[in-house]
Design an enzyme around this catalytic site. Structure first.
Site, PDB file in Angstrom:
ATOM      1  N   GLU A  94       0.882  -1.178   0.000  1.00 34.92           N
ATOM      2  CA  GLU A  94       0.000   0.000   0.000  1.00 34.92           C
ATOM      3  C   GLU A  94       0.911   1.217   0.000  1.00 34.92           C
ATOM      4  O   GLU A  94       1.548   1.540   0.995  1.00 34.92           O
ATOM      5  CB  GLU A  94      -0.914   0.017   1.229  1.00 34.92           C
ATOM      6  CG  GLU A  94      -1.875   1.189   1.207  1.00 34.92           C
ATOM      7  CD  GLU A  94      -2.376   1.575   2.579  1.00 34.92           C
ATOM      8  OE1 GLU A  94      -2.500   2.798   2.831  1.00 34.92           O
ATOM      9  OE2 GLU A  94      -2.613   0.675   3.406  1.00 34.92           O
ATOM     10  N   CYS A 138      -2.783   8.492   3.753  1.00 31.45           N
ATOM     11  CA  CYS A 138      -2.553   8.116   2.360  1.00 31.45           C
ATOM     12  C   CYS A 138      -3.808   8.255   1.512  1.00 31.45           C
ATOM     13  O   CYS A 138      -3.711   8.315   0.281  1.00 31.45           O
ATOM     14  CB  CYS A 138      -2.022   6.691   2.281  1.00 31.45           C
ATOM     15  SG  CYS A 138      -3.051   5.489   3.139  1.00 31.45           S
TER      16      CYS A 138
END
Length: 476
Positions: A245, A279
């Site tokens: 990720e 994020c």
């Protein structure tokens, strides 16, 4: 508070005796120190995980699930202490830290439930009896970031332990104490020696040792795209299975049918969580020209009203940037935008907070943003909202997709046909429609393109830690 590492069920210091100071980013006060582990300690952690794997994998699913539920319950009982520790080493407001403990717990509950759904399959093939089953990959590694110290750890530990893998966790240097507190709880919950191991310190010697060891079969990493590329290269020799990720640069599309008040509420919740250091927070705001000015005015007013400060103080909504480099990057993005023609509607600089370090940036709204600006091309990771107008859906989708990243996207609209189109055409792994928090433990989460690959959450997260085996038996 324990400040040692966990290897094979024992709390240990570094062979060298070296330690790493952990500082509160809001005040520079010392929170604690942790061992700086090296290659030798890392090899011992792999030894322990490899030795513990057969017994843990053979343990009945019901028993592993019960351990995860016990772990979650113990986290709930220690919610206040875990949240206070997280605020001290990471800086986020206490209310956000408490919510993160709850979010982290949910991954253990979801994994404990989802592991029961992974049943053998029996495809029908003439002349054969077929069984397709799943088995755990073996020793897994989790490398976690500083922005969500407990949640990112839980995303990786819960599915790995649920399916029968053993694990080695390497938390970020800035926030290792939350991981140590979690490891203590895991031991209390009955996680056997060697099943969960924890290493702190500089990443290079630990990661290099793990990547070189053929017994390590899975690595899950959350962090920058640059580090993700390094891990891919390092894992190539052993064909290491990866979940990555990586960076995000989420757009938020606000269409002409949006209610301004609701749109601002959603934008604020999505953008300013953890001071914009997430994020999946929106980094680019695309607003229909017909409501652009009204939305910007309302967003600027709401942003300016946010209170910055030390996370334990009442009413604080924004904590500090994690370190000096982080706030300097935010400032550089704002300066670049202004040099290229953007206008500051509110904010634009640092905020002075009494009794605190100089790492607080004002919530900032910029208009007139263009694709040449750094804030429009790169992940700012701070409380900055770059805004530009669009004329129609085609332009909005094209601008949203004009990025190498593809982790998350947001849209605010009530048009059913448009919603269906956005889900099909926005090139991201997660799409939030009128939803500031689309990442929950029960659903798959992850990115595409330079935002990485692999999924966390629900049964999809468990499958990342499993090998699929086909057993074919000829009839007769």
């Amino acid at each position: 508070m324990r400040q040692a590492n966990l290897i094979d069920g024992k709390w240990v210091e570094a062979d060298s005796g070296r330690t790493l100071e952990v500082l509160d980013p809001a005040t520079d006060a010392r929170v604690g120190s942790v061992p700086v582990m090296g290659a030798a300690e890392t090899r011992r952690a792999v030894d322990a995980a490899a030795e513990a794997f057969p017994a843990w994998a053979a343990r009945p699913v019901e028993a592993r699930a019960a351990t995860l539920l016990d772990l979650s319950a113990r986290m709930a009982a220690k919610r206040a202490g875990l949240a206070a520790l997280m605020t001290a080493e990471q800086g986020k407001p206490l209310a956000e830290a408490e919510a993160e403990v709850d979010y982290a717990r949910s991954f253990f509950e979801v994994a404990a439930d989802a592991v029961h759904t992974l049943e053998d399959e029996h495809p029908e093939v003439p002349g054969k009896s077929i069984r397709v089953h799943r088995r755990p990959v073996g020793v897994a590694v989790a490398i976690t970031p500083w922005n969500f110290p407990l949640a990112m750890l839980a995303k990786k530990v819960a599915p790995a332990l649920a399916v029968g893998c053993t694990q080695i966790v390497k938390p970020a240097e800035q926030t290792p104490l939350s991981a140590i507190a979690f490891a203590e709880i895991a031991v209390e919950a009955g996680v056997p020696a060697g099943v969960l191991n924890l290493l702190t310190g500089a990443p290079a010697p630990i990661a290099e040792t793990l990547l070189e060891d053929p017994r390590v079969r899975k690595l899950s990493f959350t962090g920058s795209t640059e580090v993700g590329r390094l891990l891919m290269r390092g894992g190539a020799t052993n064909l290491l299975r990866l979940s990555l990720e990586l960076g995000g640069h989420a757009p938020m599309l606000i269409f002409e049918d949006a209610d301004i008040e609701s749109a601002v509420r959603i934008a604020m919740a999505a953008k300013y969580r953890n001071g914009g250091q997430t994020c999946i927070c929106p980094n680019r705001f695309l607003v229909h020209a017909s409501i652009h000015d009204a939305f910007v005015a309302a967003l600027a007013e709401a942003s300016a009203a946010l209170v910055s400060g030390i996370g334990t103080r009442p009413g604080v909504a924004l904590g500090p940037m994690i370190d000096d480099a982080a706030i300097e990057k935010v400032e550089a993005h704002v300066t670049d935008a202004l040099r290229r023609g953007a206008t500051v509607v509110t904010g634009g600089g640092r905020r002075k907070v009494e009794g605190a370090a100089d790492r607080f940036h004002e919530p900032t709204v910029l208009t007139g943003c263009t694709v040449e600006m750094k804030c429009w091309r790169e992940e700012t990771f701070g409380p900055v909202c770059p805004v530009r107008a669009f004329r129609d859906d085609d332009e909005a989708i094209a601008l949203a997709n004009d990025s190498e990243y593809g982790l998350a996207a947001y849209a605010i609209t009530s048009n059913p046909r448009r919603i269906e189109r956005l889900g099909l055409e926005l090139r991201t792994g997660v799409v939030g429609i009128n939803d500031p928090g689309p990442a929950v433990a029960a659903v798959p989460f992850g990115g595409v393109r330079h935002s990485g690959f692999g999924r966390e959450g629900g049964r999809w997260g468990l499958e990342e830690y499993l090998e699929i085996v086909t057993v074919s038996q000829a009839d007769g």
